[in-house]
Scaffold this active site. Structure first.
Site, PDB file in Angstrom:
ATOM      1  CG  HIS A  86      -0.567   0.263   2.501  1.00 39.49           C
ATOM      2  ND1 HIS A  86      -0.264  -0.719   3.418  1.00 39.49           N
ATOM      3  CD2 HIS A  86      -0.340   1.430   3.149  1.00 39.49           C
ATOM      4  CE1 HIS A  86       0.110  -0.173   4.557  1.00 39.49           C
ATOM      5  NE2 HIS A  86       0.080   1.137   4.420  1.00 39.49           N
ATOM      6  CG  ASP A 222       0.403  -4.088   2.872  1.00 38.52           C
ATOM      7  OD1 ASP A 222       0.924  -3.620   1.838  1.00 38.52           O
ATOM      8  OD2 ASP A 222      -0.373  -3.448   3.590  1.00 38.52           O
ATOM      9  CB  SER A 653       2.837   1.648   6.374  1.00 44.21           C
ATOM     10  OG  SER A 653       1.594   1.253   6.869  1.00 44.21           O
TER      11      SER A 653
END
Ligand code: ARG
Ligand code: GLU
Length: 723
Positions: A86, A222, A653
């Site tokens: 992402h 991810d 992230s």
């Protein structure tokens, strides 16, 4: 008497526990002073100097800020970078087309030549962090008002930055910490030739999509991979075909030994924003006023967009990324309200405030400085509440209606023209034009009209009349209070959302364009909404906000002085931090206990053939059927994700999760639902960060994508097996 003593002991134990909980996003340069002992007692086998040192290579040299919004990790001596899917999504999307759909199918460069440049993407290394508090605060006195204080600090910091010795290619910035009680200086090095190396298909990289977002147990791979390119001399350089893979100072070793319950972990990265030291009144406002208002607005917007996405394939593609981003915070705020409520964060804050007040009252000098502080804060928050709510209404609503965004940019063009003439106009036009025209590919007027109709009704009816644009009120009255009719009028002229017509408008000579822009109803409306907001909300609340900022700074300083036994970490501000803790499951609610780890079996249990969120690629199903996990599996299973007590937030992230030796064991990408309130109140019993197991990443790269060439670059280690 006995009872109060018991309560006092109970409270001391609570504080002692708070010290021992694994809360905190710590400054890497202060670990040796504040955290090293605790980290070692949790199992860490390296020293604080192995994590951060300016004299020798350290782990910090392998962690970068990725594009300013995520973190990435250097994982090979050839400058290979690991971050989340992402985080790399924009780049992946930009290179995708119907013929080469990298979002759907994934992408893997077969050699350096196939790695794809990304204009605008950069990564930043931290060279050094210095405490410059004394210089920043020089001459600052308690008698200054906020504006005087800030302008002196700005001047001081300018001088500080100018005096720094830096090498070629290095940059310098300064940042305030602890609400402006301390200041640090960062020397950085930024690389701007960052190429896409690989990404799994979305059915792996974003498996479970919005349904699973913010939720444990999770089964998402991810991750995506990029590479830093540098000049032939290995220095930072803009993109050039002549550039070569960068040889970094340091890259992370990768552990193939996996994680067990109780293992030490740390997460190194660039967390964006937290508010851990708020007054209970502020937390209560977030919980009962601000979050619910924002959630309600987004709920309407998401319902509308989703309705169209389900009916229309074209809109589904156009709005996928917008929908995901509106949905991400919408869902998080709901978890936040739930977590703040369940943990009684407000009650806990109040207990803490009582203890603070007791200590202050008991000490005459402290009492003179801080005696009324808590009361003052509560009072100011009460005064600010309606303005804070109006701010949320305004920003949430205006940002969801794209026509108003376009109109607002054009209106700014008019203002620039009127202030700075043709030259100012031309410059501004140059900067907004690509964006405005670029967004048309993802724009649908059908969707936007419905958003306008629904959200303008909220704007006009859910808040006090003086916050509502008088122009809108007039137009509404003229339209018989019919929102649909008003919407038709505002959208009647399609120039603002037709790419060709908009391009044509921008080709006009400035004077002519300005004349035309002023005739659009959407432009008149946003101009009046902006003025109303400025006059009724921003203007009148500016002083209150200054007062609040000063009080919060004083409260922060007072907590540092008064609550001496507590170790404080500064709120996240997109600077480099280290969080540490241990691998552990959690008790989510009555009778529900979660394990710390998920497996490929769980992916298959969630598998829904052809589903938008839960489809599984055929190749992965085959590998699962054959249990073909290579060296990456564990006892015949393939671990996928795991959780730990590391205190993280948005911006973390892509952060590396490291083991006791500093080896890479996972990649951070999310938090668990019950603990999303950790930006405001951290509770070690339920706050968990979610990481994808590095062995799953390598399995996908090697076995699924046949990109073993990348694994060969890496340094794989076996810290547990000690071969
Ligand atoms: N919740 C994570 C974060 O805050 C992941 C968001 C991306 N994934 C998604 N399904 N929207 O960024
Ligand atoms: N997904 C978040 C990010 O993009 C990290 C999750 C969190 O907020 O902790 O940074």
């Amino acid at each position: 008497m006995k009872l109060t003593r018991l309560i006092a002991i109970g409270f001391l134990m609570m504080i002692a526990q708070a010290v021992h909980a694994d809360e905190g996003m710590w400054l890497p340069q202060l670990l040796s002073k504040l955290n090293e002992d605790r980290m070692k007692s949790l199992g860490m086998k390296i020293s604080a100097a192995d994590i951060y040192s300016i004299n020798k290579g350290s782990l910090k040299d392998a962690v970068v800020s990725f594009g300013g919004f995520c973190t990435a990790d250097v994982i090979s001596s050839k400058g290979l970078l690991l971050t989340n899917h992402h985080c790399g999504f924009d780049a992946i999307q930009n290179h995708s087309s119907i013929e080469k759909n990298y979002i759907r199918d994934g992408f893997w460069a077969k050699d350096y030549g196939q790695e794809i440049p990304n204009s605008g993407l950069f990564v930043t290394f931290i060279v050094r962090i210095d405490d410059v508090s004394a210089a920043a605060l020089k001459g600052v006195t308690g008698l200054m008002n906020e504006r005087e204080r800030q302008s002196l600090i700005d001047k001081n910091l300018l001088a500080v930055r100018a005096s720094v010795k830096k090498e070629e290619g290095q940059d310098v910035f300064t940042r305030g910490f602890f609400e402006g009680n301390q200041y640090y200086l960062f020397v950085t090095e930024t690389f701007r030739d960052i190429r896409l190396v690989g990404a799994p298909p979305s059915s792996i990289g974003n498996f479970g999509k919005d349904t699973d977002n913010w939720v444990w147990p999770r089964h998402t791979g991810d991750f995506s991979m990029f590479r830093i390119y540098a000049s032939k001399n290995n220095t930072a350089a803009n993109y050039s075909p002549e550039n070569v893979p960068y040889t970094p100072k340091r890259s992370l070793n990768i552990s193939l030994d996996g994680v067990s319950k109780g293992d030490f972990t740390m997460v190194f990265g660039f967390p964006g924003r937290t508010s851990e030291y708020l007054h209970s009144a502020a937390v209560e406002q977030i919980r009962t006023v601000n979050d619910p208002a924002k959630i309600a607005i987004r709920d309407k917007a998401l319902n509308i967009i989703d309705g169209f996405m389900r009916k229309d394939e074209q809109i589904k593609i156009q709005y996928a990324s917008k929908y995901a981003s509106i949905q991400n915070a919408y869902k998080k705020w709901q978890g936040e309200v739930l977590g703040l409520t369940r943990t009684d964060a407000v009650g806990k804050k109040k207990a803490y405030e009582n203890e603070f007040q007791k200590r202050v009252t008991a000490d005459a000098a402290m009492n003179a400085k801080y005696g009324t502080l808590l009361n003052d804060l509560a009072k100011q928050y009460a005064v600010f509440e309606p303005f804070g709510l109006a701010r949320d209404y305004y920003t949430e609503i205006v940002s969801k209606i794209e026509l108003l965004g376009i109109a607002s940019q054009l209106n700014a063009l008019v203002s620039t023209y009127e202030k700075n003439g043709e030259k100012g106009y031309e410059e501004r036009l140059k900067s907004i034009q690509p964006n405005l025209l670029g967004m048309m590919g993802e724009y649908s007027a059908t969707v936007d009209k419905k958003l306008f109709e629904s959200l303008m009704q909220v704007y006009a009816t859910a808040q006090p009349a003086n916050y509502v644009s008088p122009l809108l009120t007039n137009w509404l009255a003229a339209a018989g209070n019919n929102y649909e009719a008003l919407t038709q009028q505002i959208f009647a002229d399609g120039t603002l959302y037709d790419e060709a017509a908009l391009a044509q408008l921008m080709k006009q000579p400035p004077a002519e364009a300005v004349k035309q822009i002023k005739t659009f109803k959407a432009v008149q409306l946003i101009a009046n909404m902006q003025d109303t907001y400025q006059e009724q909300v921003q203007g009148p609340s500016a002083d209150i906000q200054q007062t609040l900022a000063a009080l919060q700074r004083t409260y922060m300083q007072a907590q540092l002085e008064v609550m001496k036994e507590k170790k404080f970490y500064p709120d996240a501000n997109s600077t480099m931090r280290v969080a540490y803790g241990k691998v552990d499951g959690y008790r989510a609610r009555d009778a529900v206990q979660y394990n710390y780890q998920t497996h490929l079996d769980g992916v298959m249990q969630k598998y829904i053939p052809g589903d938008y969120e839960f489809d599984v690629p055929e190749k992965l199903r085959e590998l699962y059927a054959k249990k073909d996990y290579g060296v990456y599996g564990e006892n015949g299973t393939m671990p996928v994700c795991f959780i730990a007590t590391n205190h993280t937030t948005g911006g973390n992230s892509g952060s590396p999760a490291l083991d006791a030796y500093g080896n890479l064991i996972g990649l951070n990408f999310d938090r668990a639902w019950e603990g999303t309130m950790s930006d405001i109140y951290y509770d070690a019993s339920i706050c968990r960060n979610i990481m994808v197991d590095i062995r799953y990443v390598l399995f996908i790269v090697d076995k699924f994508a046949d990109a073993g060439r990348l694994v060969k670059e890496m340094n794989l280690v076996h810290p547990k097996k000690k071969k």
